[in-house]
Design a protein around this motif. Structure first.
Motif, PDB file in Angstrom:
ATOM      1  N   GLU A  92      32.608  64.567 -16.026  1.00 31.70           N
ATOM      2  CA  GLU A  92      33.130  63.297 -15.527  1.00 31.70           C
ATOM      3  C   GLU A  92      34.467  63.535 -14.839  1.00 31.70           C
ATOM      4  O   GLU A  92      35.163  64.518 -15.119  1.00 31.70           O
ATOM      5  CB  GLU A  92      33.295  62.297 -16.670  1.00 31.70           C
ATOM      6  CG  GLU A  92      31.983  61.784 -17.238  1.00 31.70           C
ATOM      7  CD  GLU A  92      32.208  60.631 -18.188  1.00 31.70           C
ATOM      8  OE1 GLU A  92      33.038  59.750 -17.861  1.00 31.70           O
ATOM      9  OE2 GLU A  92      31.565  60.600 -19.250  1.00 31.70           O
ATOM     10  N   PHE A  93      34.859  62.614 -13.959  1.00 28.48           N
ATOM     11  CA  PHE A  93      36.077  62.791 -13.185  1.00 28.48           C
ATOM     12  C   PHE A  93      37.306  62.958 -14.082  1.00 28.48           C
ATOM     13  O   PHE A  93      38.189  63.773 -13.800  1.00 28.48           O
ATOM     14  CB  PHE A  93      36.278  61.616 -12.226  1.00 28.48           C
ATOM     15  CG  PHE A  93      35.411  61.686 -11.006  1.00 28.48           C
ATOM     16  CD1 PHE A  93      35.344  62.836 -10.232  1.00 28.48           C
ATOM     17  CD2 PHE A  93      34.636  60.598 -10.614  1.00 28.48           C
ATOM     18  CE1 PHE A  93      34.548  62.907  -9.104  1.00 28.48           C
ATOM     19  CE2 PHE A  93      33.835  60.655  -9.488  1.00 28.48           C
ATOM     20  CZ  PHE A  93      33.788  61.813  -8.727  1.00 28.48           C
ATOM     21  N   TRP A  94      37.391  62.178 -15.151  1.00 23.05           N
ATOM     22  CA  TRP A  94      38.579  62.272 -16.004  1.00 23.05           C
ATOM     23  C   TRP A  94      38.638  63.628 -16.696  1.00 23.05           C
ATOM     24  O   TRP A  94      39.730  64.188 -16.899  1.00 23.05           O
ATOM     25  CB  TRP A  94      38.621  61.130 -17.019  1.00 23.05           C
ATOM     26  CG  TRP A  94      37.591  61.190 -18.113  1.00 23.05           C
ATOM     27  CD1 TRP A  94      36.334  60.668 -18.088  1.00 23.05           C
ATOM     28  CD2 TRP A  94      37.756  61.791 -19.398  1.00 23.05           C
ATOM     29  NE1 TRP A  94      35.686  60.922 -19.269  1.00 23.05           N
ATOM     30  CE2 TRP A  94      36.536  61.613 -20.093  1.00 23.05           C
ATOM     31  CE3 TRP A  94      38.784  62.476 -20.037  1.00 23.05           C
ATOM     32  CZ2 TRP A  94      36.326  62.079 -21.394  1.00 23.05           C
ATOM     33  CZ3 TRP A  94      38.584  62.949 -21.333  1.00 23.05           C
ATOM     34  CH2 TRP A  94      37.373  62.744 -21.990  1.00 23.05           C
ATOM     35  N   VAL A  95      37.475  64.187 -17.034  1.00 27.10           N
ATOM     36  CA  VAL A  95      37.453  65.503 -17.669  1.00 27.10           C
ATOM     37  C   VAL A  95      37.852  66.579 -16.664  1.00 27.10           C
ATOM     38  O   VAL A  95      38.650  67.476 -16.963  1.00 27.10           O
ATOM     39  CB  VAL A  95      36.053  65.803 -18.240  1.00 27.10           C
ATOM     40  CG1 VAL A  95      36.023  67.193 -18.869  1.00 27.10           C
ATOM     41  CG2 VAL A  95      35.654  64.750 -19.262  1.00 27.10           C
ATOM     42  N   ARG A  96      37.307  66.476 -15.451  1.00 25.48           N
ATOM     43  CA  ARG A  96      37.679  67.437 -14.407  1.00 25.48           C
ATOM     44  C   ARG A  96      39.192  67.414 -14.177  1.00 25.48           C
ATOM     45  O   ARG A  96      39.836  68.460 -14.054  1.00 25.48           O
ATOM     46  CB  ARG A  96      36.988  67.095 -13.092  1.00 25.48           C
ATOM     47  CG  ARG A  96      35.479  67.078 -13.125  1.00 25.48           C
ATOM     48  CD  ARG A  96      34.940  66.814 -11.731  1.00 25.48           C
ATOM     49  NE  ARG A  96      33.613  66.223 -11.756  1.00 25.48           N
ATOM     50  CZ  ARG A  96      32.900  65.955 -10.670  1.00 25.48           C
ATOM     51  NH1 ARG A  96      33.391  66.229  -9.480  1.00 25.48           N
ATOM     52  NH2 ARG A  96      31.701  65.416 -10.763  1.00 25.48           N
ATOM     53  N   ALA A  97      39.733  66.193 -14.079  1.00 22.02           N
ATOM     54  CA  ALA A  97      41.162  66.047 -13.791  1.00 22.02           C
ATOM     55  C   ALA A  97      42.013  66.650 -14.906  1.00 22.02           C
ATOM     56  O   ALA A  97      42.989  67.363 -14.643  1.00 22.02           O
ATOM     57  CB  ALA A  97      41.504  64.578 -13.593  1.00 22.02           C
TER      58      ALA A  97
END
Length: 639
Positions: free
Chosen positions: A604-609
């Motif tokens: 997910e985007f938040w995990v990638r970030a």
């Protein structure tokens, strides 16, 4: 044509490589090579037998061939072509077929005899494919073989559709496409599930029979696979490495696709170089990470054993170099991205004055701001700066159809509960469901559906910006026209986008501009948005006094970070700020769990970030600097 630093097979490169400044220059070189073959054959009364490729890579080559035909009289009357591949099954008139591609990009614009065009047939019955493939091979042989074969390269290392596992002597045949290949094609088909699982392709053995082979690659997306193909060991896992066995091959690259070749990425290992400040910083950071020693513990022996003896001789001793680079990296770190008031700012990345700055964050999509620099965004607001955000596009392409139905159902139910006439919403709801039930892959949404999807993204962006701490007056939705225009045509003007951006900048008069600097995809929204912003700033600089005090900072996206040696401002985040950033990202509910265009990364985007910023902090720690929870990184861009 300008060719950059051409070395005929360095000790790392196992095939001849020519590197040009940009794809346009390189494409003209390839087109001239093809045109020379055609003209020479014409002089001898012979046919020119060309092996052609599809995809984004050869488009500019074909455009130059069309120009040569129309402006310089290059005739294709004596040309016979064989295309590398075609999806299977595939109708020739489908938008994604390579028949359509070749007609659109070349054949419809030149005087080639249609009987001389050969493309694998994607409509064949299964039991007829083998015979057709044998006939394809035999026809090439009967004509005396290919005079030239042009190739692109896929990120799996495939040439044609010869995926990993292909044999070096393989012929024309049906293949099963790699999952990564299908993901890369998903945008053209409206989702990976719509990409055919098979294709008909010339084999590696067929390609090898060509008298001349040119493999082309453009952009940083291809840099990693190009390095493996050029410098790696020959392996069936990367079919392009088979080209190392050919005496007739040349790789023609632009600077971005060549950027990871050793002579460009780590030139001190490839040749005797002139040491510049930029190269020194890059080399010291590389050495520290390579041998897993903090910068301040590097020795002269470490330098000498890794191709850096000349550096120590010229600029040593080693400890002096270590101290200088350590200090340079230390000075990038700041907890005050808007500048720290009333301090000496000579060793800080941002100015101390004015103490309260006007900052504007340009976000290409409605969530890039919080995903890419959410911690810095929060820090700027917390420290009292006048912070604005500009959402450059509406982002309606990346909303699921199901979300439209869900929001319309809510609007209909809400209207009924409140005693409001819901008839128009009901009609819209019914029409939308009917559209979605018959919607084809890659079909462009109706105007009203696009508006609903845009409103969904707008509501989420407002929630995220408010959570960061911005007042509504500082939240700007540009909805730049190019974004929807490009759904219908790739040939669009950006003038009104530029004018609109200039108007906003004049209204805000920022001291700081933050913009997305992820240029890996030159045709992507991030690159287009940056080009518009940069042109707006460039024009304003000639007329507006406030631009003299305006700095432009670039951030990267959720997938990767700037290399450590390039970072000019590193903003450390506490665990609490990382958590607040996560909550801001959560406001973008339509992008949570599984976005419409997730890319290769399943996270997910938040995990990638969070992973990206924690990895940056870890690298700073490994280099011997302070150990932070996370770091967001920026580079300054001159305009």
């Amino acid at each position: 044509m300008a060719r950059l630093n051409l070395l005929e097979e360095t000790r790392f490169e196992k095939v001849p490589v020519s590197v040009y400044p940009d794809p346009s220059t390189a494409s003209k070189v390839v087109a001239k090579r093809i045109a020379d073959i055609i003209r020479k054959k014409q002089e001898n009364g012979e046919n020119a037998i060309l092996g052609l490729a599809t995809g984004a890579t050869p488009v500019k080559v074909y455009a130059e061939l069309i120009r040569l035909h129309k402006e310089e009289g290059l005739s294709f009357k004596n040309v016979i072509t064989f295309n590398l591949d075609e999806y299977y099954p595939m109708q020739p008139d489908a938008a994604q077929s390579y028949v359509t591609f070749m007609n659109k990009n070349l054949f419809d614009h030149v005087d080639i005899e249609r009987a001389n065009v050969n493309i694998p047939d994607g409509t064949l019955a299964v039991d007829a494919i083998n015979a057709a493939c044998e006939a394809y091979e035999q026809k090439i042989t009967d004509l005396g073989g290919l005079d030239i074969q042009i190739l692109g390269i896929g990120r799996t290392g495939h040439i044609g559709f010869n995926e990993p596992g292909s044999a070096p002597n393989s012929g024309t045949r049906v293949v099963t496409l790699d999952d990564l290949t299908r993901r890369d094609a998903s945008r053209d088909f409206g989702g990976k599930e719509n990409v055919p699982r098979k294709a008909i392709t010339m084999g590696v053995g067929t390609i090898f029979k060509a008298r001349e082979i040119i493999l082309m690659a453009w952009s940083g997306n291809k840099a990693e696979i190009i390095k493996k193909a050029v410098e790696g060991e020959i392996s069936s896992e990367i079919p392009a490495t088979y080209l190392q066995l050919s005496d007739n091959v040349e790789f023609i690259l632009d600077t971005e696709s060549a950027s990871l070749l050793t002579r460009f990425d780590l030139p001190w290992l490839a040749e005797d170089i002139e040491w510049t400040p930029v190269l020194i910083k890059k080399a010291v950071v590389w050495l520290s990470l390579e041998i897993k020693k903090p910068i301040l513990k590097l020795t002269e022996e470490d330098y000498n054993n890794h191709g850096m003896a000349k550096l120590v001789t010229q600029s040593g001793p080693a400890y002096n170099i270590n101290i200088r680079i350590f200090n340079e990296l230390q000075h990038t770190i700041t907890g005050w991205p808007g500048g720290k008031p009333n301090v000496d700012d000579s060793q800080r990345p941002e100015r101390a004055n004015p103490a309260k700055k006007t900052s504007i964050v340009f976000s290409p999509h409605p969530d890039d701001d919080v995903i890419s620099m959410g911690g810095t965004f929060i820090r700027l607001a917390d420290q009292g700066h006048d912070v604005h955000v500009a959402y450059q596009t509406c982002g309606n392409t990346a909303v699921w159809d199901d979300d439209v139905i869900r929001y319309l159902e809510f609007a209909e139910d809400f209207a009924k509960e409140m005693g409001i006439d819901a008839s128009k919403i009901s009609t819209l709801y019914k029409e939308s469901r009917e559209i979605f039930e018959t919607k084809k892959p890659n079909q462009i949404d109706t105007e009203i559906v696009r508006k609903i999807k845009a409103l969904i993204r707008k509501g989420e962006a407002i929630a995220g910006a408010r959570f960061v701490g911005l007042p509504d007056t500082n939240i700007h939705f540009q909805d730049l026209p190019f974004y929807d225009r490009q759904k219908f045509s790739k040939d669009v003007s950006f003038e009104d986008d530029i004018q609109q951006t200039m108007e906003l900048l004049r209204q805000v008069k920022p001291h700081q501009v933050f913009a997305a600097g992820d240029f890996a995809d030159p045709h992507g929204t991030h690159k287009v948005c940056f080009n518009i912003l940069f042109e707006a700033l460039r024009r304003l600089k000639a007329t507006d006094e406030w631009t003299k005090d305006c700095w432009l900072w670039l951030y990267r996206g959720a997938w990767h970070e700037y290399p450590i040696h390039e970072i000019e401002m590193a903003v450390p985040l506490s665990p609490q700020e990382v958590y607040r950033k996560r909550l801001a990202i959560f406001k973008h509910q339509s992008q949570k769990d599984l976005p419409v265009f997730p890319g290769d990364d399943p996270r997910e985007f938040w995990v990638r970030a969070e992973d990206r910023t924690s990895e940056t902090a870890e690298l700073y720690d490994q280099l011997g600097l302070a150990n932070y929870e996370a770091i967001e990184a920026f580079v300054r861009w001159e305009f």
